[in-house]
Motif scaffolding. Structure first.
Motif, PDB file in Angstrom:
ATOM      1  N   SER A 179      42.259  38.459  37.325  1.00 52.31           N
ATOM      2  CA  SER A 179      41.943  36.972  35.676  1.00 52.31           C
ATOM      3  C   SER A 179      40.746  36.252  36.107  1.00 52.31           C
ATOM      4  CB  SER A 179      43.812  36.509  35.660  1.00 52.31           C
ATOM      5  OG  SER A 179      43.756  35.187  36.612  1.00 52.31           O
ATOM      6  N   GLY A 204      38.176  38.719  35.169  1.00 54.33           N
ATOM      7  CA  GLY A 204      38.385  38.690  34.137  1.00 54.33           C
ATOM      8  C   GLY A 204      37.111  37.846  33.154  1.00 54.33           C
ATOM      9  N   LYS A 205      37.912  36.808  33.392  1.00 55.13           N
ATOM     10  CA  LYS A 205      36.852  35.730  32.705  1.00 55.13           C
ATOM     11  C   LYS A 205      35.986  35.142  33.353  1.00 55.13           C
ATOM     12  CE  LYS A 205      41.514  32.804  32.870  1.00 55.13           C
ATOM     13  NZ  LYS A 205      41.819  31.609  33.813  1.00 55.13           N
ATOM     14  N   ARG A 256      33.576  38.266  32.157  1.00 50.20           N
ATOM     15  CA  ARG A 256      34.234  39.166  30.562  1.00 50.20           C
ATOM     16  C   ARG A 256      33.915  40.425  30.386  1.00 50.20           C
ATOM     17  NH1 ARG A 256      30.704  34.247  27.309  1.00 50.20           N
ATOM     18  NH2 ARG A 256      31.084  32.208  28.492  1.00 50.20           N
ATOM     19  N   LEU A 257      34.376  41.109  30.715  1.00 52.68           N
ATOM     20  CA  LEU A 257      35.242  42.204  30.720  1.00 52.68           C
ATOM     21  C   LEU A 257      36.546  42.705  30.038  1.00 52.68           C
ATOM     22  CD1 LEU A 257      35.222  43.457  34.690  1.00 52.68           C
ATOM     23  CD2 LEU A 257      33.486  44.274  33.212  1.00 52.68           C
ATOM     24  N   ARG A 258      36.505  43.184  28.994  1.00 56.03           N
ATOM     25  CA  ARG A 258      36.741  44.341  28.514  1.00 56.03           C
ATOM     26  C   ARG A 258      38.918  44.041  29.320  1.00 56.03           C
ATOM     27  NH1 ARG A 258      36.069  48.177  23.695  1.00 56.03           N
ATOM     28  NH2 ARG A 258      35.209  46.421  23.737  1.00 56.03           N
ATOM     29  N   HIS A 259      38.601  44.518  30.299  1.00 60.12           N
ATOM     30  CA  HIS A 259      39.239  45.214  31.336  1.00 60.12           C
ATOM     31  C   HIS A 259      38.977  44.834  32.613  1.00 60.12           C
ATOM     32  CE1 HIS A 259      42.016  46.844  27.877  1.00 60.12           C
ATOM     33  NE2 HIS A 259      40.712  47.321  27.324  1.00 60.12           N
TER      34      HIS A 259
END
Length: 124
Positions: free
Chosen positions: A76, A79-80, A83-86
């Motif tokens: 998580s 991802g933040k 800045r990946l979509r998945h």
């Protein structure tokens, strides 16, 4: 699909995960851990993070267990930060190459010391 994006993502993941292990993960089971490499699947959905753990087999197992339990948090955060979509699913795997290299170096030093001792004995 080109191989450039998985390779770039692997390098970015290596840097970010190394930093997170060093600064943010406070689990006492995580010992001296070094991220050696990251393999990202071509579809960017999975990442294997190879880590080297200094210590005995029991400490290595405890560190890997703690890292795999923290994989959701790490995913998580990745991802933040990136800045990946998945963000890819992360699995930590032991990489014994550093320990193996240290063992080989020790064996070579021992052989060198034995050769030096043999030469000293032959000169007397």
């Amino acid at each position: 699909m080109s191989k450039h994006r998985p390779n770039r993502l692997a390098e970015t993941l290596k840097e970010e995960i190394s930093q997170m292990i060093l600064v943010e993960l406070k689990d006492p089971r995580i010992g001296f851990v070094t991220v050696t490499s990251v393999d990202v699947a071509n579809d960017l959905a999975h990442a294997k993070v190879y880590v080297s753990v200094m210590g005995n087999e029991e400490e290595t197992k405890a560190s890997l267990d703690a890292l795999n339990r923290a994989a959701g948090f790490i995913r998580s955060e990745i991802g933040k930060r990136i800045r990946l979509r998945h963000a890819p699913a992360i699995v930590f795997v032991n990489d014994p190459s550093i320990q193996h290299g240290a063992h080989i170096a020790k064996l070579l030093r021992d052989v060198g010391a034995a050769d030096t001792a043999d030469e000293d004995d032959s000169h007397e």
